[in-house]
Scaffold this motif. Structure first.
Motif, short mmCIF file in Angstrom:
data_model
loop_
_atom_site.label_atom_id
_atom_site.label_comp_id
_atom_site.label_asym_id
_atom_site.label_seq_id
_atom_site.Cartn_x
_atom_site.Cartn_y
_atom_site.Cartn_z
N VAL A 1 20.82 -26.25 -1.62
CA VAL A 1 19.55 -25.16 -1.27
C VAL A 1 20.43 -23.72 -0.51
N GLY A 2 19.97 -22.41 -1.07
CA GLY A 2 20.25 -21.42 -0.77
C GLY A 2 19.22 -20.06 -1.02
N GLY A 3 19.92 -19.25 -0.09
CA GLY A 3 18.77 -17.84 -0.44
C GLY A 3 18.73 -18.12 -1.90
N LYS A 4 19.31 -18.35 -3.20
CA LYS A 4 18.71 -17.50 -4.71
C LYS A 4 17.87 -18.37 -5.06
N ASP A 5 17.88 -19.76 -4.17
CA ASP A 5 16.81 -20.40 -4.60
C ASP A 5 15.10 -20.80 -3.84
N ARG A 6 14.68 -19.44 -4.85
CA ARG A 6 12.97 -18.41 -4.63
C ARG A 6 12.42 -18.07 -5.30
N THR A 7 10.70 -17.73 -5.65
CA THR A 7 10.72 -16.63 -6.09
C THR A 7 10.35 -15.74 -5.58
N GLU A 8 10.46 -14.71 -6.89
CA GLU A 8 9.26 -13.24 -6.13
C GLU A 8 8.77 -13.23 -5.07
N GLY A 9 8.93 -12.26 -4.40
CA GLY A 9 7.97 -12.76 -3.28
C GLY A 9 7.77 -13.68 -1.81
N ARG A 10 8.73 -14.17 -2.58
CA ARG A 10 9.43 -16.14 -1.25
C ARG A 10 11.12 -15.74 -1.25
N THR A 11 11.29 -14.85 -0.39
CA THR A 11 12.94 -14.95 -0.32
C THR A 11 12.64 -15.25 1.18
N GLY A 12 14.16 -15.98 1.18
CA GLY A 12 14.85 -15.93 2.59
C GLY A 12 14.70 -17.88 3.09
N PHE A 13 14.24 -17.98 2.29
CA PHE A 13 12.97 -19.84 2.46
C PHE A 13 14.17 -20.69 3.22
N ALA A 14 15.34 -20.65 2.46
CA ALA A 14 16.26 -22.00 2.98
C ALA A 14 17.14 -21.37 3.86
N HIS A 15 17.17 -19.68 4.29
CA HIS A 15 17.59 -19.22 6.13
C HIS A 15 16.47 -19.98 7.40
N PHE A 16 15.64 -19.71 6.51
CA PHE A 16 14.14 -20.52 7.49
C PHE A 16 14.69 -21.03 7.60
#
Length: 440
Positions: free
Chosen positions: A55-70
């Motif tokens: 899981v990394g930065g690319k694993d997100r939906t629009e409007g919910r970026t940065g979750f993996a780093h978070f």
């Protein structure tokens, strides 16, 4: 004659070192889908326990970026059985060290302990996977931590926006267009329910690999792994279907601004294949040929001889789905950015039009063999290589055979790959300029 003998001797020594350091390991799956790799090395009383999640930065939906780093930060908050804020204290008080990092493609956690703390290391990682403490207080705390990191590393750091600009320049629809750290407005908008759902989807045993490397007993370690991880329930299979990028067929130009710099930078950027593609290995060799060390083609010409640049480089920023290839320079004095682009293109065009010399080719081979030896010279390095090779490349044995790929690359292949990807009609020219402010 003497130089050729010396180069041959170096190659022979590297060959012996590589073959003497073959990494042995055992790998298997638990019923919940967790892949386990064990490497025994009893030469020093240390052990590294590591988990890499796909899981990394690319694993997100629009409007919910940065979750993996978070989540890299959030999952150090605590667990149902590890009190909030005590992770560091537990590890350091037992002589250990830990860290984690996140890319666009994966998240990696590891801890290195004196080997008599192996059981503790396994328990802590199983706690992170099974019982993470995810509540509003932890979310609020780590949102502020990430914001501060963004301010320090991106917003207020010289050239700190270059990587996000590069992503936006090369990608229009693939999530690589957004920075790994995400946009703060997205984290601010995230609800506790969003965060819990993200954890449930990605931080599960069937989306991870567990590495135990160092001073271990294999049967005993297998029992501990089973005790701590076997009962963790599997999650749903992660299905990825990211949009494909249209090939770049005509030169594009991008201008970006950074309030933290006084000297501009110019970059020539190309979109290239993901890192499992053989051509990506060849491109690694090309970037090393162009800019690794003071004797490299770009440095010797632009910095040393012609005094046109303070710095110059060629980097293959490898990623799973697509890579980003950047050739860049920072000018000296009144040297124009267009002049630097022409000088860099001249060196790239030489690789397109003619074979590199036998001497330069052998130097490249020696560098890659040396890098290969060094990457597996520590227990932590071996753990990282095993995790990456299995999870992202699909083959843990690359830890022993990846160098064979580089050995098999020919001068003709270097020329062919340069002609395939590094052409003027396939590039984006980035003018990265000083300015009062930029819009984040």
């Amino acid at each position: 004659m003497k130089r050729n003998f010396y180069m041959t001797l170096l190659a022979f020594i590297a060959f012996i070192a590589i073959n003497a350091q073959e990494v042995t390991y055992e790998e298997y799956d638990l019923d919940n889908g967790l892949h386990v790799i064990l490497h025994q090395d009893n030469t020093a009383p240390v052990v590294t326990t590591a988990v890499m999640y796909h899981v990394g930065g690319k694993d997100r939906t629009e409007g919910r970026t940065g979750f993996a780093h978070f989540f890299e930060h959030l999952l150090f908050e605590g667990t149902e059985n590890i009190e909030t804020g005590t992770w560091r204290e537990i590890v350091s008080s037992r002589g250990g060290a830990f860290n984690a990092n996140t890319s666009q493609d994966r998240t990696y956690y590891y801890v290195t302990f004196p080997s008599n703390n192996l059981q503790l290391g396994l328990w802590m990682e199983s706690e992170r996977m099974l019982h993470p403490l995810i509540d509003q207080m932890g979310v609020d705390t780590q949102q502020e931590v990430v914001k501060e990191e963004k301010r320090l590393s991106y917003d207020n750091s010289p050239y700190g926006q270059l990587l996000p600009v590069l992503g936006k320049s090369l990608f229009k629809v693939h999530p690589y267009k957004d920075p790994n750290i995400g946009y703060m407005k997205d984290l601010d908008a995230a609800t506790l329910e969003d965060v819990i759902a993200y954890n449930k989807k990605y931080y599960v045993p069937n989306n991870a690999v567990l590495i135990v490397a160092g001073d271990i007993d294999i049967p005993e370690t297998k029992k501990m792994v089973s005790d701590y991880f076997a009962e963790i329930p599997a999650g749903e299979d992660v299905i990825r279907n990211y949009p494909k990028e249209v090939p770049i067929k005509a030169e594009e130009k991008v201008t970006a601004y950074d309030a933290n710099i006084q000297i501009p930078l110019v970059g020539i950027a190309y979109r290239i294949p993901g890192f499992t593609d053989r051509d990506a290995y060849v491109l690694n060799m090309i970037s090393t040929y162009l800019s690794d060390g003071k004797s490299s083609k770009l440095y010797k010409k632009i910095v040393d001889e012609q005094k046109q640049g303070l710095q110059v480089g060629a980097i293959n920023l490898d990623q799973e789905d697509y890579g980003m290839y950047l050739v860049y320079a920072i000018p000296v004095g009144e040297t124009s950015l267009d002049v630097l682009v022409n000088e860099m293109e001249e060196e790239i065009s030489k690789v397109r039009s003619e074979l590199i010399s036998e001497n330069d080719y052998q130097k490249l081979q020696n560098k890659f063999e040396n890098n290969f030896v060094n990457s597996n010279s520590s227990i932590e390095g071996i753990a990282n290589s095993l995790a990456r090779n299995y999870l992202l490349y699909g083959d843990a044995e690359l830890i022993n055979k990846e160098i064979d790929i580089y050995r098999s690359i020919t001068r003709e292949e270097i020329q062919a790959v340069t002609n395939k990807y590094l052409n003027s009609n396939q590039r984006v020219i980035i003018h990265y300029l000083p300015k009062e402010n930029i819009d984040n």
